[in-house]
Motif scaffolding. Structure first.
Motif: not given
Ligand SMILES: [Zn+2]
Length: 283
Positions: A17, A65, A69-70, A150, A198, A224
């Motif tokens: 992301n 966070h 994936d971030h 998220d 999610h 997402h």
């Molecule tokens: Zn995520």
């Protein structure tokens, strides 16, 4: 005099992301900020180039966070080399440290701060796994942007922070039917659907409609999307029930940037103008 804001999602999904927010001051100054660093530095540079920006011009990154994936680990070294400032919630410091991010110049926040002249950022803390995640509200005289991913569940106080927006970017992760029918292990399904993972398409759309009722949204960007348990067509079909929102809907994908979503200073007076422009300079 107003500072203009534009948002482009460079890529969004469980593979990474990253979004870019550009604030242009009346004097001609430009502040380029990334929201999350979930794509590799090289891929981020490539996608920034596609939307007409240079990675060297990015001054800071706000992190929601520190899941992989971030925050892509390769950013520790690259961020330092580029002289980036990483901004994240002070509760996330141990996770930043664990991800190697603290070798980059870091600034922790826990309340509102100025991103640049004319843009105020208000962080909002959400439940997600055990450590929580942070959503952002950006306010300028030209308009307001809400960014939330998220979330896990829509917290009770969500609508206090996300109201009166011009642009909303919010996750719409999964279709519950596809999730239930998937081959994923039961613990994973529970984690995602259990309130600290999610938002489903339905939960997201319900929140969008509530926010839209108290806003003047020019664009709604969904973030997402699960590649395995979602389908953009299902989201489009859902939005058909609200034609005003349907025509403002932007669906982000994991593999390419969205169009630029630009807030013009006239936006507040002309709420029915849709201000998308094509992001990609090349195919
Ligand atoms: Zn995520």
């Amino acid at each position: 005099m107003t500072t203009r804001m534009s948002l482009c999602v460079l890529g969004s999904g469980s593979t990474g992301n990253c979004s870019v927010l550009v604030a242009e001051s009346p004097g001609g100054g430009r502040t380029i900020t990334l929201i999350d660093l979930g794509l590799s530095p090289r891929e981020t540079a490539r996608r920034l180039h596609r939307v007409g920006l240079r990675i060297d011009d990015v001054s800071s990154a706000l992190i929601t966070h520190f899941d992989g994936d971030h925050f892509y680990r390769g950013w520790a070294g690259a961020g330092r080399k580029l002289g980036l400032t990483l901004r994240f919630h002070r509760h996330h410091r141990p996770f930043a440290h664990r991800a190697g991010a603290t070798v980059v110049r870091c600034e922790c926040f826990h309340t509102a701060f100025d991103l640049c002249e004319g843009v105020r950022v208000r962080p909002v803390h959400f439940a997600h796994d055990e450590h929580g995640t942070v959503g952002y509200r950006f306010d300028s005289h030209a308009g307001s942007i809400g960014y939330a991913t998220d979330l896990g569940a829509v917290p009770r106080d969500f609508f206090e922070h996300f109201t009166g927006l011009d642009l909303l970017a919010i996750e719409s992760n999964y279709c519950p039917v596809m999730q239930r029918e998937s081959d994923r292990p039961i613990f994973l399904k529970r984690r995602i659907m259990g309130g600290s993972g999610h938002l489903s398409n339905e939960q997201s759309f319900e929140a969008v409609q509530r926010i839209a009722a108290a806003s003047r949204l020019q664009a709604v960007c969904v973030l997402h999307l699960s590649q395995e348990c979602n389908d953009p067509k299902k989201i489009e079909a859902m939005y058909e029930a609200q034609p005003q929102l349907r025509e403002r809907l932007v669906i982000s994908t994991h593999d390419r940037p969205t169009p630029w979503m630009r807030l013009k200073p006239t936006a507040a007076q002309r709420p029915d103008r849709c201000l998308f422009t094509n992001a990609a300079a090349e195919g």
